[in-house]
Design a protein around this motif. Structure first.
Motif, PDB file in Angstrom:
ATOM      1  N   UNK B  54       0.841  -1.200   0.212  1.00 19.81           N
ATOM      2  CA  UNK B  54       0.027  -0.072  -0.239  1.00 19.81           C
ATOM      3  C   UNK B  54       1.072   1.122   0.144  1.00 19.81           C
ATOM      4  N   UNK B  55       2.225   1.070   0.348  1.00 22.96           N
ATOM      5  CA  UNK B  55       2.390   2.505   0.716  1.00 22.96           C
ATOM      6  C   UNK B  55       3.073   2.741  -0.445  1.00 22.96           C
ATOM      7  N   UNK B  56       3.532   4.386  -0.665  1.00 23.24           N
ATOM      8  CA  UNK B  56       3.834   5.042  -2.026  1.00 23.24           C
ATOM      9  C   UNK B  56       4.424   5.958  -1.552  1.00 23.24           C
ATOM     10  N   UNK B  57       5.616   5.993  -1.896  1.00 22.64           N
ATOM     11  CA  UNK B  57       7.028   6.816  -1.605  1.00 22.64           C
ATOM     12  C   UNK B  57       7.544   7.843  -2.991  1.00 22.64           C
ATOM     13  N   UNK B  58       6.923   8.810  -3.228  1.00 15.27           N
ATOM     14  CA  UNK B  58       7.632   9.866  -3.775  1.00 15.27           C
ATOM     15  C   UNK B  58       9.230   9.891  -4.073  1.00 15.27           C
TER      16      UNK B  58
END
Lengths: 211, 211
Positions: B54-58
């Motif tokens: 689920x985790x999204x990092x720029x």
């Protein structure tokens, strides 16, 4: 949807719409009706439907917990987070205090010198002060295990134990330990739980009286 | 295991053992190595392995966030719970303040009179005060949406946005809205998130500097 419309949605409408979605997506509820608002509020807080299977209630616990809250019984938590999450307006209306000893300097020092968790020492301190409180453990299995030992020793006589520590070490064991005590309890079996789950359960019990 | 043995386990050993279990049960990690401690701490906090997906990092966000924390950038949260969960010792070491305006009387009054959430008004107040802060939203999608509007208007210039509101109404939309801004961000896509997730992400960033 236009964003201004989103922000114009009133807070109470957001909660109603959420509860409607939760009811539509849940499996048919076969437990006692009085437990359902607790289960739904935990799902509302976590967006995790696993809690409809994970939560274990001792018989009649919701009615007994509400009696204790109506009588102004103190709530003790194992984290400042869980304490922060309990609805203060509802507590004020019932004369309920919320206490957490985790950040006390004395607790910190004693834990360091004994080589145990602060959670253990904070439970011991809370049991000395309010042995018949509502104890809500959302984080530390060591706190729940120590509380169970103090229950067995007759030193703690909780009106309710909310046993929802989260994690990977001794968490499942701590919940099984709680199940072997005779106290009224609401527990999340398995690894899941947390401070938000603990305060969601307490808020569901409070709202059943104050709303 | 004997219970006295359980309580003799030292806190730092509990965390190490937990992280070992998490590493063993996670899928192979294919993202940037600097993001992994953040993902692992969120799983440690929730016991929910869905967050590995689920985790999204720029791009480069972890390094930039740590620079901001080293420079003593204020952290603004949307709940008292998330504020309570941020490690205060680490913040003190870096000169980082943690602020939450949700319980301010002025915020409460303005939200009631405008018919919007307190979360929206608290974000507006925080943006006026510290437009370049680290903003962590663990609960209210309305707060995240309002923050995105203030970013687009050039009024907010966050060093980092942690976008992990939880729930069923406008939550997914608020995270998609965040993805369309140009700010460095860490977000939990889908319905899941929460105050504990917000503070776990902040603590992982802090521990990368202070531990």
């Amino acid at each position: 949807m236009c964003l201004e419309e989103v922000n114009a949605v009133r807070p109470e409408e957001i909660e109603q719409a959420s509860m409607k979605t939760i009811a539509a997506e849940m499996d048919p509820w076969r437990g006692p009706g009085e437990n359902l608002p607790v289960v739904m509020r935990v799902i509302h807080t976590t967006a995790d439907f696993e809690f409809q299977k994970n939560l274990r209630f001792t018989p009649g616990v919701v009615g007994r917990a509400r009696e204790a809250l109506r009588a102004g019984t103190t709530i003790v938590t194992d984290t400042m987070m869980a304490a922060a999450g309990v609805n203060k307006k509802a507590c004020r209306a019932l004369g309920v205090q919320v206490a957490c000893r985790m950040s006390d300097a004395a607790v910190r020092e004693e834990a360091a010198s004994r080589g145990v968790t602060r959670a253990v020492v904070s439970m011991e301190a809370a049991v000395r002060e309010t042995p018949e409180a509502i104890f809500a453990i959302g984080n530390a299995p060591t706190a729940l295990i120590r509380l169970c030992e103090l229950i067995d020793a007759g030193e703690a006589r909780p009106a309710l134990v909310v046993g929802v520590p989260v994690g990977f070490v001794n968490v499942i064991e701590s919940k099984e330990r709680l199940a072997r005590t005779a106290v009224p309890s609401i527990a999340a079996m398995g690894r899941k739980g947390g401070s938000t789950v603990a305060s969601a359960i307490l808020n569901a019990l409070l709202y059943g009286i104050t709303r």
